[in-house]
Scaffold this motif. Structure first.
Motif, PDB file in Angstrom:
ATOM      1  N   SER A  18       0.835  -1.206   0.000  1.00 11.38           N
ATOM      2  CA  SER A  18       0.000   0.000   0.000  1.00 11.38           C
ATOM      3  C   SER A  18       0.868   1.254   0.000  1.00 11.38           C
ATOM      4  N   GLU A  19       2.008   1.231   0.703  1.00 18.22           N
ATOM      5  CA  GLU A  19       2.905   2.389   0.697  1.00 18.22           C
ATOM      6  C   GLU A  19       3.367   2.705  -0.723  1.00 18.22           C
ATOM      7  N   LYS A  20       3.712   1.677  -1.474  1.00 16.93           N
ATOM      8  CA  LYS A  20       4.187   1.859  -2.841  1.00 16.93           C
ATOM      9  C   LYS A  20       3.060   2.342  -3.759  1.00 16.93           C
ATOM     10  N   ILE A  21       1.870   1.783  -3.570  1.00 13.53           N
ATOM     11  CA  ILE A  21       0.711   2.182  -4.380  1.00 13.53           C
ATOM     12  C   ILE A  21       0.354   3.641  -4.096  1.00 13.53           C
ATOM     13  N   LYS A  24       2.831   5.987  -5.792  1.00 11.44           N
ATOM     14  CA  LYS A  24       2.698   6.036  -7.256  1.00 11.44           C
ATOM     15  C   LYS A  24       1.422   6.742  -7.705  1.00 11.44           C
ATOM     16  N   TYR A  25       0.305   6.450  -7.041  1.00 14.21           N
ATOM     17  CA  TYR A  25      -0.992   6.943  -7.515  1.00 14.21           C
ATOM     18  C   TYR A  25      -1.553   8.108  -6.696  1.00 14.21           C
ATOM     19  N   THR A 178       8.732  -7.005  -7.528  1.00 11.60           N
ATOM     20  CA  THR A 178       8.058  -7.852  -8.516  1.00 11.60           C
ATOM     21  C   THR A 178       6.555  -7.880  -8.247  1.00 11.60           C
ATOM     22  N   ILE A 179       6.191  -8.017  -6.971  1.00 14.46           N
ATOM     23  CA  ILE A 179       4.774  -8.016  -6.587  1.00 14.46           C
ATOM     24  C   ILE A 179       4.152  -6.663  -6.942  1.00 14.46           C
ATOM     25  N   PHE A 180       4.866  -5.576  -6.645  1.00 15.47           N
ATOM     26  CA  PHE A 180       4.365  -4.231  -6.954  1.00 15.47           C
ATOM     27  C   PHE A 180       4.149  -4.052  -8.456  1.00 15.47           C
ATOM     28  N   ALA A 186      -2.032  -4.780 -13.049  1.00 15.61           N
ATOM     29  CA  ALA A 186      -3.451  -5.084 -12.838  1.00 15.61           C
ATOM     30  C   ALA A 186      -4.297  -3.809 -12.790  1.00 15.61           C
ATOM     31  N   ILE A 187      -3.722  -2.753 -12.215  1.00 14.47           N
ATOM     32  CA  ILE A 187      -4.438  -1.470 -12.138  1.00 14.47           C
ATOM     33  C   ILE A 187      -4.601  -0.877 -13.528  1.00 14.47           C
TER      34      ILE A 187
END
Length: 188
Positions: A18-21, A24-25, A178-180, A186-187
């Protein structure tokens, strides 16, 4: 507006991703766990009630959580979107969230589920418990209860969003980056 649900059992990596998302967004992070812990730390009546339930591995009542989320939505009306971390956990909560968002002419864009097996979750949570200070991450029996609670009560939420074509699952075991990358793909 981008409204994401980051879904997965305790220890799946929701906080890390969530921190990475968010970065980014530019989303507003709505973690019911964080909201509840801040109430507990403040020593509020809601916090004390929540602590008693959380210490037993029991979910906090829906109306309390929805009320907290509504307050956050009101506070951030001009946000680029929200990421719901650890919520909704039941179909009833998902329906309540959809109804709440509809009052703002919004809806969930996508549910991203991090999939991690139970043995890995147990190991991650016990390891996190060494540094987090959270008593619910230090007791193997309580961790197992939390995972069981997730598996029995929250899995139908994935089906709820699958029926709306708003669900994708991501393997939550592997390198964080990799997961990010899989989440951002997917987004879209």
């Amino acid at each position: 507006m981008l409204n994401l649900i980051l879904f997965g059992p305790p220890g799946a990596g929701k906080g890390t991703q969530s921190e990475k998302i968010i970065a980014k967004y530019k989303l507003i992070h709505l973690s019911t766990g964080d909201l509840l812990r801040s109430e507990i730390q403040a020593g509020s009546e809601l916090g004390l009630k929540a602590k008693t339930l959380m210490d037993q591995g029991i979910l906090v009542p829906d109306e309390v959580v929805i009320g907290m989320i509504d307050n956050k939505l009101k506070e951030h009306r001009n946000a680029a979107g929200f990421i719901f971390d650890g919520f909704p956990r039941t179909v009833k909560q998902a329906e309540a969230l959809d109804a709440l968002l509809a009052t703002y002419n919004e809806s969930i864009t996508l549910m991203v589920a991090l999939v991690v097996d139970d043995n890995e979750l147990l190991a991650r949570l016990l390891n996190r418990g060494k540094t987090s200070g959270r008593p619910d991450d230090q007791n193997e029996e309580l961790i197992s209860k939390r995972i069981h609670e997730y598996n029995t009560k929250t899995t139908p939420v994935a089906e709820y969003y699958q029926s709306q074509n708003k669900y994708t699952s991501i393997d939550g075991i592997g390198e964080v980056e990799t997961i990010f990358q899989m989440i951002t793909e997917a987004i879209g």
